[in-house]
Design an enzyme around this catalytic site. Structure first.
Site, short mmCIF file in Angstrom:
data_model
loop_
_atom_site.label_atom_id
_atom_site.label_comp_id
_atom_site.label_asym_id
_atom_site.label_seq_id
_atom_site.Cartn_x
_atom_site.Cartn_y
_atom_site.Cartn_z
N ASP A 159 37.72 24.26 81.47
CA ASP A 159 38.19 25.14 80.39
C ASP A 159 39.67 25.52 80.53
O ASP A 159 40.09 26.59 80.11
CB ASP A 159 37.34 26.42 80.36
CG ASP A 159 37.39 27.19 81.68
OD1 ASP A 159 37.89 26.63 82.68
OD2 ASP A 159 36.94 28.34 81.70
N ASP A 171 34.12 24.19 84.99
CA ASP A 171 34.00 24.50 83.56
C ASP A 171 34.86 23.64 82.63
O ASP A 171 34.61 23.58 81.44
CB ASP A 171 34.38 25.98 83.31
CG ASP A 171 33.50 26.94 84.10
OD1 ASP A 171 32.40 26.53 84.50
OD2 ASP A 171 33.94 28.08 84.31
O1 F6P Z 1 33.82 29.29 86.72
C1 F6P Z 1 32.82 28.61 87.41
C2 F6P Z 1 31.48 29.29 87.25
O2 F6P Z 1 30.53 28.54 87.97
C3 F6P Z 1 31.03 29.50 85.80
O3 F6P Z 1 30.51 28.35 85.22
C4 F6P Z 1 30.04 30.62 85.97
O4 F6P Z 1 29.93 31.37 84.79
C5 F6P Z 1 30.64 31.44 87.09
O5 F6P Z 1 31.54 30.60 87.80
C6 F6P Z 1 29.65 32.03 88.07
O6 F6P Z 1 30.35 32.81 88.97
P1 F6P Z 1 29.76 33.38 90.33
O7 F6P Z 1 29.64 32.23 91.29
O8 F6P Z 1 30.74 34.39 90.77
O9 F6P Z 1 28.40 33.92 90.00
#
Ligand code: F6P
Length: 328
Positions: A134, A132
């Site tokens: 971020d 991200d």
């Molecule tokens: O933080 C990384 C990320 O891939 C985000 O971009 C996304 O919102 C989230 O993790 C998805 O999480 P999970 O793999 O738990 O669905």
């Protein structure tokens, strides 16, 4: 080096990101170089609570610099949010004579590390690993560059089919509440519109822009939508709204999803991971902790963990302007 630093634990936690394996390799090899024992902790904080760990040597991390994911595996641990969970984790560290931890992950991982440090005074250091981008205090997080290239490649492919059928595509990309992936990959792939949470373009302006595009002779278009953007309820609802106002468009939606998290890390992410791993180990050797290793203007730097967690990353305004000019 503080007398006590004989053994360092390393773990990956939260969403995986390409370059995490390269970072583990770097931590393990920096430890070997400095004659410090390194212990790999499996499945992040959950594995720590369960005592799931083993010693790693320089050869344990051979042939992983090029691999996506994380061989130590990752998890989002609910148990670590409880005091009992954290106490169990601490006991395992003490029983295994581990003196400090290197945490590779995102803000959730660092928040956990900070709380742990406050409760037990246990030295931790963070390496930012998330697609991200971020995290405050670093220009780049591990995995971001690879994810951008994956997204650009996917959009290029979609453009082929979009232009063959004169279609309008809405492509949702990851980034949680941040629009860095959408903005950079959108510019890189030549998207007609880019919707990000940091800048609310608004539905009306999106419509105007699409009308302008059509008038200027464009027969197909790509709109990149960050998953955190709020122009619509979600990308499907947004596409439906556009379709109801512009029925002449043949619209399709693609959610790129977890394909963005996998794959071979780019050279940039491998080099960054190697630099950050060495810095993490050597910072602990200097007796410093509760910090995150980052990179700014190609210089490796350190940011207090609480700042890294609480600070907000800025979206690149100059790039927003460039993207507006490019869609003329
Ligand atoms: O933080 C990384 C990320 O891939 C985000 O971009 C996304 O919102 C989230 O993790 C998805 O999480 P999970 O793999 O738990 O669905």
């Amino acid at each position: 080096m503080p007398k006590s630093l004989k053994k360092i634990g390393v773990m990956t936690s939260g969403g995986d990101a390409p370059g995490m394996n390269a970072a583990i390799r770097s931590v393990v090899r920096a430890c070997a170089f400095h004659k410090i024992t390194c212990v790999g902790i499996y499945r992040g904080y959950q594995g720590l609570i369960e005592g799931d760990m083993e010693e790693l040597n320089a050869r344990s991390v051979k042939n992983i610099i090029n691999r996506g994911g994380t061989f130590l595996k990752s998890a989002r641990s609910k148990d670590f949010r409880t005091k009992e969970g954290r106490k169990k984790a601490y006991d395992h560290l003490v029983n295994n004579e581990i003196d400090a931890l290197v945490l590779i992950g995102g803000d959730g991982t660092f928040t956990g590390g900070m709380i742990f440090n406050q409760e037990f005074g246990f030295p931790v250091i963070g390496i930012p690993g998330t697609i991200d981008n971020d995290i405050y205090g670093t220009n780049f997080t591990l995995g971001y560059d690879t994810a951008l290239n994956t997204v650009v490649d996917a959009i290029d492919r979609i453009r082929d089919t979009a232009s063959s059928h004169d279609r309008l595509f809405f492509i949702e990309v990851m980034g949680r509440d941040a629009g860095h992936i959408a903005l950079n990959a959108g510019v890189g792939a030549g998207a007609e519109e880019i919707l990000i949470p940091e800048e609310n373009l608004g539905f009306d302006r999106l419509m105007e822009s699409l009308k302008r595009s059509r008038k200027s002779g464009k027969t197909s278009s790509i709109v990149v939508v960050a998953e955190g953007d709020k122009t619509g309820e979600n990308v499907f609802e947004l596409a439906q709204k556009v379709e109801s106002e512009m029925p002449f468009y043949d619209i399709r939606v693609t959610v790129l999803g977890h394909v963005q998290r996998g794959g071979t890390p780019t050279c940039f992410d491998r080099v960054l991971a190697s630099r950050m791993g060495v810095k993490a180990v050597e910072t602990l050797m200097d007796g410093q902790s509760n910090l995150m290793v980052g990179i700014k203007n190609d210089k490796i730097n350190l940011t207090p963990l609480d700042k890294a967690v609480k600070g907000k990353t800025e979206i690149n305004k100059e790039l927003i302007r460039v993207s507006e000019i490019m869609t003329t």
